[in-house]
Motif scaffolding. Structure first.
Motif, PDB file in Angstrom:
ATOM      1  N   VAL A 137      45.146  20.891 -44.264  1.00  0.00           N
ATOM      2  CA  VAL A 137      46.499  19.986 -44.493  1.00  0.00           C
ATOM      3  C   VAL A 137      47.091  20.579 -45.715  1.00  0.00           C
ATOM      4  N   LEU A 138      46.061  21.023 -46.543  1.00  0.00           N
ATOM      5  CA  LEU A 138      46.789  21.394 -47.945  1.00  0.00           C
ATOM      6  C   LEU A 138      47.443  22.696 -47.665  1.00  0.00           C
ATOM      7  N   THR A 139      47.123  23.581 -46.810  1.00  0.00           N
ATOM      8  CA  THR A 139      47.694  24.616 -46.081  1.00  0.00           C
ATOM      9  C   THR A 139      49.191  24.142 -45.465  1.00  0.00           C
ATOM     10  N   ALA A 140      48.869  23.247 -44.728  1.00  0.00           N
ATOM     11  CA  ALA A 140      49.811  23.158 -43.601  1.00  0.00           C
ATOM     12  C   ALA A 140      51.186  22.304 -44.218  1.00  0.00           C
ATOM     13  N   ILE A 141      51.026  21.601 -45.575  1.00  0.00           N
ATOM     14  CA  ILE A 141      51.828  21.186 -46.328  1.00  0.00           C
ATOM     15  C   ILE A 141      52.647  22.143 -46.870  1.00  0.00           C
ATOM     16  N   VAL A 142      52.065  23.197 -47.450  1.00  0.00           N
ATOM     17  CA  VAL A 142      52.915  24.314 -48.249  1.00  0.00           C
ATOM     18  C   VAL A 142      53.737  24.926 -47.079  1.00  0.00           C
ATOM     19  N   ILE A 143      53.207  25.287 -45.970  1.00  0.00           N
ATOM     20  CA  ILE A 143      53.948  25.958 -45.012  1.00  0.00           C
ATOM     21  C   ILE A 143      54.984  25.251 -44.281  1.00  0.00           C
ATOM     22  N   GLY A 144      54.845  23.921 -44.238  1.00  0.00           N
ATOM     23  CA  GLY A 144      55.831  22.792 -43.961  1.00  0.00           C
ATOM     24  C   GLY A 144      56.832  22.826 -45.014  1.00  0.00           C
ATOM     25  N   LEU A 145      56.757  23.033 -46.067  1.00  0.00           N
ATOM     26  CA  LEU A 145      57.771  23.048 -47.221  1.00  0.00           C
ATOM     27  C   LEU A 145      58.644  24.074 -47.075  1.00  0.00           C
ATOM     28  N   ALA A 146      57.908  25.141 -46.872  1.00  0.00           N
ATOM     29  CA  ALA A 146      58.551  26.724 -46.849  1.00  0.00           C
ATOM     30  C   ALA A 146      59.628  26.567 -45.693  1.00  0.00           C
ATOM     31  N   VAL A 147      59.101  26.080 -44.409  1.00  0.00           N
ATOM     32  CA  VAL A 147      59.806  25.975 -43.158  1.00  0.00           C
ATOM     33  C   VAL A 147      61.191  24.877 -43.693  1.00  0.00           C
ATOM     34  N   THR A 148      60.951  23.848 -44.382  1.00  0.00           N
ATOM     35  CA  THR A 148      62.016  22.926 -44.666  1.00  0.00           C
ATOM     36  C   THR A 148      63.084  23.433 -45.402  1.00  0.00           C
ATOM     37  N   LEU A 149      62.540  24.320 -46.593  1.00  0.00           N
ATOM     38  CA  LEU A 149      63.342  25.037 -47.469  1.00  0.00           C
ATOM     39  C   LEU A 149      64.336  25.997 -46.888  1.00  0.00           C
ATOM     40  N   PHE A 150      63.676  26.815 -45.995  1.00  0.00           N
ATOM     41  CA  PHE A 150      64.575  27.919 -45.139  1.00  0.00           C
ATOM     42  C   PHE A 150      65.681  27.226 -44.197  1.00  0.00           C
ATOM     43  N   LEU A 151      65.078  25.941 -43.492  1.00  0.00           N
ATOM     44  CA  LEU A 151      66.209  25.298 -42.651  1.00  0.00           C
ATOM     45  C   LEU A 151      67.340  24.830 -43.473  1.00  0.00           C
ATOM     46  N   ILE A 152      66.951  24.192 -44.631  1.00  0.00           N
ATOM     47  CA  ILE A 152      67.967  23.652 -45.442  1.00  0.00           C
ATOM     48  C   ILE A 152      68.903  24.730 -45.679  1.00  0.00           C
ATOM     49  N   PHE A 153      68.509  25.900 -46.269  1.00  0.00           N
ATOM     50  CA  PHE A 153      69.449  27.039 -46.711  1.00  0.00           C
ATOM     51  C   PHE A 153      70.197  27.256 -45.618  1.00  0.00           C
TER      52      PHE A 153
ATOM     53  N   ASP B 267      42.607  31.562 -48.483  1.00  0.00           N
ATOM     54  CA  ASP B 267      43.361  30.937 -47.574  1.00  0.00           C
ATOM     55  C   ASP B 267      45.128  30.771 -48.233  1.00  0.00           C
ATOM     56  N   THR B 268      44.803  29.935 -49.701  1.00  0.00           N
ATOM     57  CA  THR B 268      45.924  29.740 -50.480  1.00  0.00           C
ATOM     58  C   THR B 268      47.033  30.896 -50.713  1.00  0.00           C
ATOM     59  N   LEU B 269      46.305  32.090 -50.518  1.00  0.00           N
ATOM     60  CA  LEU B 269      47.130  33.421 -51.077  1.00  0.00           C
ATOM     61  C   LEU B 269      48.102  33.487 -49.680  1.00  0.00           C
ATOM     62  N   TYR B 270      47.563  33.425 -48.526  1.00  0.00           N
ATOM     63  CA  TYR B 270      48.536  33.693 -47.382  1.00  0.00           C
ATOM     64  C   TYR B 270      49.655  32.506 -47.349  1.00  0.00           C
ATOM     65  N   GLU B 271      48.974  31.319 -47.692  1.00  0.00           N
ATOM     66  CA  GLU B 271      50.108  30.266 -47.616  1.00  0.00           C
ATOM     67  C   GLU B 271      51.071  30.310 -48.726  1.00  0.00           C
ATOM     68  N   THR B 272      50.793  31.014 -49.878  1.00  0.00           N
ATOM     69  CA  THR B 272      51.679  31.449 -50.840  1.00  0.00           C
ATOM     70  C   THR B 272      52.574  32.304 -50.400  1.00  0.00           C
ATOM     71  N   THR B 273      52.011  33.264 -49.633  1.00  0.00           N
ATOM     72  CA  THR B 273      52.865  34.464 -49.146  1.00  0.00           C
ATOM     73  C   THR B 273      54.040  33.910 -48.302  1.00  0.00           C
ATOM     74  N   VAL B 274      53.536  33.072 -47.361  1.00  0.00           N
ATOM     75  CA  VAL B 274      54.486  32.408 -46.324  1.00  0.00           C
ATOM     76  C   VAL B 274      55.768  31.767 -47.322  1.00  0.00           C
ATOM     77  N   PHE B 275      55.249  31.072 -48.271  1.00  0.00           N
ATOM     78  CA  PHE B 275      56.284  30.383 -49.187  1.00  0.00           C
ATOM     79  C   PHE B 275      57.374  31.691 -49.842  1.00  0.00           C
ATOM     80  N   ALA B 276      56.513  32.606 -50.199  1.00  0.00           N
ATOM     81  CA  ALA B 276      57.366  33.675 -50.852  1.00  0.00           C
ATOM     82  C   ALA B 276      58.165  34.392 -49.709  1.00  0.00           C
TER      83      ALA B 276
END
Lengths: 117, 89, 268, 127
Positions: D89-105, C72-81
């Motif tokens: 939630v551990l997954t959702a936090i990171v995705i929320g962070l990515a969305v926030t980062l993109f919106l800020i930029f 799961d975290t691989l895909y999550e890190t991919t979204v971040f990337a």
């Protein structure tokens, strides 16, 4: 000596530091300007955050939770190192931008330095 | 051991709530940053007490992260006040 | 009276009355009284005594994130990337190299303390990353701690000083991609073994009874966590360099962009 | 009021406060004209949703799902919290962070282009 009594006395010390923290926070309401509130912030961080973390790390070591103990000791050390530094930078920037007026002003080293350089 | 720690948890929570009022209202913007700083340090102590009570290692790590980000907040704000921008000299 | 205060007070009082009412009439059902069967199953198999049936990680959340839910975290890190790559393409600049001096507007105290802090910070971050197999979200936490190093360095000195240390967004993006590729390679190595030997499973730490190859679950008596340990270390690299890319792009001086934007407008 | 009922009332109270917070943050996302306030509202919204998901997995008088300090596995299974929402939630936090980062930029780029982040003024400028 029984270790439970030691842990109990140490956790009573945590209550003492919590009261010190509360006194420091009340200083935020009582003092008049920013430079006086720095004193209250120091009471709150060193007396109310550095010492309890130290005591809690000793409690964790007595209870043989070494990972928690080491990380709490590390964060206590970081507070001791970082809190005065951050406050120093904040106070200097506030003074140089004239955001708050230093009310009981005795000497002014920053102005002397700027005049000399 | 647990009862004094729970009492101190309540006192720390009260002081964080009082600090939150300063963060929202505070006379100058420097007061807001200073009180947010103290609130972060105090909440790191709250995390540490909770971690001791329930014996969790993850909470003990989070105290380090909170302290580091509080320091970063201080430096970022003072740089913004002096220079108006992050990356300039 | 203040209007906002009235609204907030009425919300607090109304939700408390609603809570008392739902509990007295029991209309919301048994809230917070039972754990679901799936959750119990996860906890049971994480702590199983038979090493061939248990996951290598001692922590159920880590085991779920990396194994039960299939990387799961691989895909999550991919979204971040993907977010970082989108930012990078939004802020595209050809020549990012600008030389400058190491001067600073701060006094000696913050500069010295930050210099002391940097090695401590890297040590803390890598400790958490190596500890990641038995704590939830280890790689991401460690990456976000290491990102503080980048922020502090840019704030204390400047973007030019970061360039003088030969760190720029092109290179950090490269390292982030390398970290992500390393996670995929760690996943695919058992598949390559499957071609030559018998029964190697793609995700190594899930319950398995017969397999010829697997990452070690314990190294010298310490919990290593099979593939979870490797995954966390590479995720630490990917996340920390991703954060560094974002902060380096954020700290590019504003006049560079203003000139670029005005130049584009005059062309149209 | 006995002890268990009081705990249940407090738990349900947290639930309704979370629902109210989600409503207030949605109001902020829709009606505030300033982009920074919209981003702050989105952050509060995602955090409240995450807390709600954690809250679904919570059980009264429970322990973390670890074997540490317990004698056998059955004791853990009787008293543990549900670990699945925590992992989600551990997954959702990171995705929320990515969305926030993109919106800020994106909003930073918008600020550099227009000089303001107020959507009403940007609308006037575009016409």
């Amino acid at each position: 000596m029984n270790s439970e009594y030691v842990v109990f006395i140490l956790s009573l010390l945590v209550i003492l530091t919590a009261i010190i923290n509360l006194i420091g926070v009340l200083g935020f309401y009582r003092f008049k300007n920013f430079y006086l509130r720095l004193h209250a912030a120091t009471v709150s961080t060193i007396g109310g955050a550095f010492y309890p973390l130290l005591v809690l790390s000793i409690i964790a070591f007595i209870e043989k939770e070494h990972y928690i103990g080491v990380s709490l000791l590390l964060s206590a050390f970081l507070i001791l190192l970082l809190s005065p530094t951050g406050t120093h930078a904040l106070a200097r920037a506030t003074y140089r931008k004239r955001i708050a007026i230093p009310e009981p002003l005795i000497g002014d080293k920053i102005k002397e330095e700027e005049a000399s350089s | 051991m647990t009862i004094p720690l729970v009492i101190s948890l309540f006192i720390y929570t009260v002081s964080v709530l009082l600090l939150t009022y300063i963060v929202v209202r505070g006379p100058t913007v420097s007061d807001k940053v200073l009180s947010a700083d103290v609130a972060l340090y105090t909440s790191s102590v709250i995390l540490a007490i909770t971690g001791i009570i329930i014996g969790s290692e993850a909470m003990a790590i989070c105290t380090i992260i909170l302290v580091l980000w509080a320091y970063a907040l201080d430096l970022y704000f003072s740089k913004y006040l002096e220079r108006g921008e992050l990356g300039e000299q | 009276m203040n209007k906002k205060l009235i609204v907030i007070t009425s919300i607090v009082v109304f939700s408390f009355i609603l809570a008392v009412y739902t509990n007295l009439t029991e209309s919301l059902g048994p809230l917070g009284l039972d754990t679901r069967f799936l959750g119990k199953l996860y906890v049971y198999f994480t702590n199983h005594e038979d090493l061939r049936l248990s996951t290598a990680s001692l922590e159920p959340v880590t085991a779920i994130v990396w194994d039960f839910r299939g990387l799961d975290t691989l895909y999550e890190t991919t979204v971040f990337a993907m977010a970082i790559i989108a930012i990078y393409s939004l802020f595209r600049i050809d020549s990012l190299e600008e030389k400058g001096s190491l001067n600073s507007s701060f006094t000696i105290i913050p500069r010295l303390v930050t210099k002391i802090l940097l090695p401590i910070n890297i040590a803390i971050a890598s400790t958490i990353a190596f500890h990641g197999s038995i704590s939830p979200g280890g790689g991401f936490q460690a990456g976000s701690i290491l990102a503080v190093v980048g922020v502090l360095f840019v704030v204390i000195f400047s973007y030019y000083a970061l360039n003088a240390k030969s760190i720029n967004p092109h290179r950090t993006l490269l390292f982030m991609s390398l970290g992500l590729i390393a996670i995929v390679v760690v996943t695919l190595i058992p598949l390559a073994f499957d071609v030559f030997f018998d029964n190697a499973y793609l995700i190594q730490n899930q319950p398995k009874l017969d397999s010829a190859f697997g990452y070690p679950k314990r190294v010298g008596g310490l919990v290593f966590g099979g593939s979870i340990g490797l995954f966390n270390i590479f995720e630490f690299i990917a996340v920390s360099f991703g954060f560094l890319t974002a902060f380096a792009l954020l700290s590019i001086p504003e006049h560079v962009f203003k000139e670029k934007l005005r130049g584009e407008e005059s062309l149209e | 009021m006995n002890n268990e009922l009081l705990d249940n009332v407090l738990l349900t109270y947290v639930f309704y406060v979370l629902v109210a917070t989600i409503g207030i943050s949605l109001y902020g996302v829709i009606f505030k004209p300033h982009l920074t306030k919209k981003i702050i509202s989105i952050t509060i919204f995602s955090d409240s949703i995450n807390l709600l998901a954690i809250f679904i997995g919570y059980k009264l008088y429970s322990i973390p799902p670890e074997l540490k300090g317990m004698s056998n596995i059955n004791e853990v299974l009787n008293r543990t919290v549900d670990p699945l929402p925590q992992a989600l939630v551990l997954t959702a936090i990171v995705i929320g962070l990515a969305v926030t980062l993109f919106l800020i930029f994106i909003s930073l780029q918008l600020f550099r282009l227009h000089g303001t982040l107020d959507l009403r003024k940007i609308k006037e400028l575009r016409e």
